[in-house]
Design an enzyme around this catalytic site. Sequence first.
Site, PDB file in Angstrom:
ATOM      1  N   HIS A 134      -9.980  -5.280  26.381  1.00 19.30           N
ATOM      2  CA  HIS A 134     -10.832  -5.485  25.205  1.00 19.30           C
ATOM      3  C   HIS A 134     -11.047  -4.161  24.488  1.00 19.30           C
ATOM      4  O   HIS A 134     -10.733  -3.103  25.030  1.00 19.30           O
ATOM      5  CB  HIS A 134     -12.175  -6.109  25.581  1.00 19.30           C
ATOM      6  CG  HIS A 134     -13.064  -5.203  26.378  1.00 19.30           C
ATOM      7  ND1 HIS A 134     -12.942  -5.036  27.743  1.00 19.30           N
ATOM      8  CD2 HIS A 134     -14.085  -4.393  25.996  1.00 19.30           C
ATOM      9  CE1 HIS A 134     -13.849  -4.182  28.164  1.00 19.30           C
ATOM     10  NE2 HIS A 134     -14.553  -3.764  27.118  1.00 19.30           N
ATOM     11  N   HIS A 179      -7.043   4.605  14.801  1.00 18.07           N
ATOM     12  CA  HIS A 179      -7.398   3.396  14.068  1.00 18.07           C
ATOM     13  C   HIS A 179      -6.941   2.171  14.852  1.00 18.07           C
ATOM     14  O   HIS A 179      -6.206   2.287  15.823  1.00 18.07           O
ATOM     15  CB  HIS A 179      -6.785   3.408  12.658  1.00 18.07           C
ATOM     16  CG  HIS A 179      -5.300   3.337  12.618  1.00 18.07           C
ATOM     17  ND1 HIS A 179      -4.491   4.430  12.859  1.00 18.07           N
ATOM     18  CD2 HIS A 179      -4.455   2.302  12.364  1.00 18.07           C
ATOM     19  CE1 HIS A 179      -3.218   4.068  12.753  1.00 18.07           C
ATOM     20  NE2 HIS A 179      -3.172   2.789  12.458  1.00 18.07           N
ATOM     21  N   GLU A 181      -6.429  -1.363  10.043  1.00 14.86           N
ATOM     22  CA  GLU A 181      -5.174  -1.563   9.320  1.00 14.86           C
ATOM     23  C   GLU A 181      -4.730  -3.000   9.506  1.00 14.86           C
ATOM     24  O   GLU A 181      -4.907  -3.569  10.579  1.00 14.86           O
ATOM     25  CB  GLU A 181      -4.105  -0.613   9.890  1.00 14.86           C
ATOM     26  CG  GLU A 181      -2.711  -0.832   9.373  1.00 14.86           C
ATOM     27  CD  GLU A 181      -1.659  -0.028  10.122  1.00 14.86           C
ATOM     28  OE1 GLU A 181      -0.472  -0.152   9.775  1.00 14.86           O
ATOM     29  OE2 GLU A 181      -1.996   0.706  11.068  1.00 14.86           O
TER      30      GLU A 181
END
Length: 132
Positions: A7, A62, A108
């Site tokens: 996770h 990211h 993204e």
Amino acid sequence: MLNGLNHITIAVNDVSRSFTFYSKTLGFTPKARWSRGAYLFLGNLWLCLSADSVDTREDYTHYAFSIRSEDFDEFVNHLKSSGVTEWKTNQSEGKSFYFLDPDGHKLEVHVGDLNSRLNACIQHPYENMQFF
């Protein structure tokens, strides 16, 4: 032995605001919510939002989400109309849109996968790139 990603937990300043962003704007499925956090699901990704003091950094870290090519333009238009901030212009293989969540986490949406990236890199390798 490790067998995959379990996770991702991200710190958020406002659980309600981030819960709305991830469920309504990005389409995650809510699974649980409490005063200081929430669990959401997308594909095989378990995302935990955790109330905390957010300290975003100025690096390239990211989180990228997959999207089908035929859905890309409509979804990017949806993100832009939702008022997200774009933090980077795509310069790599495949369509990508880089944007910030309400706490400044870098996200993204990307068309492609590891194989399409590696195939592009075979054609135009990065500096000193090795393949395994």
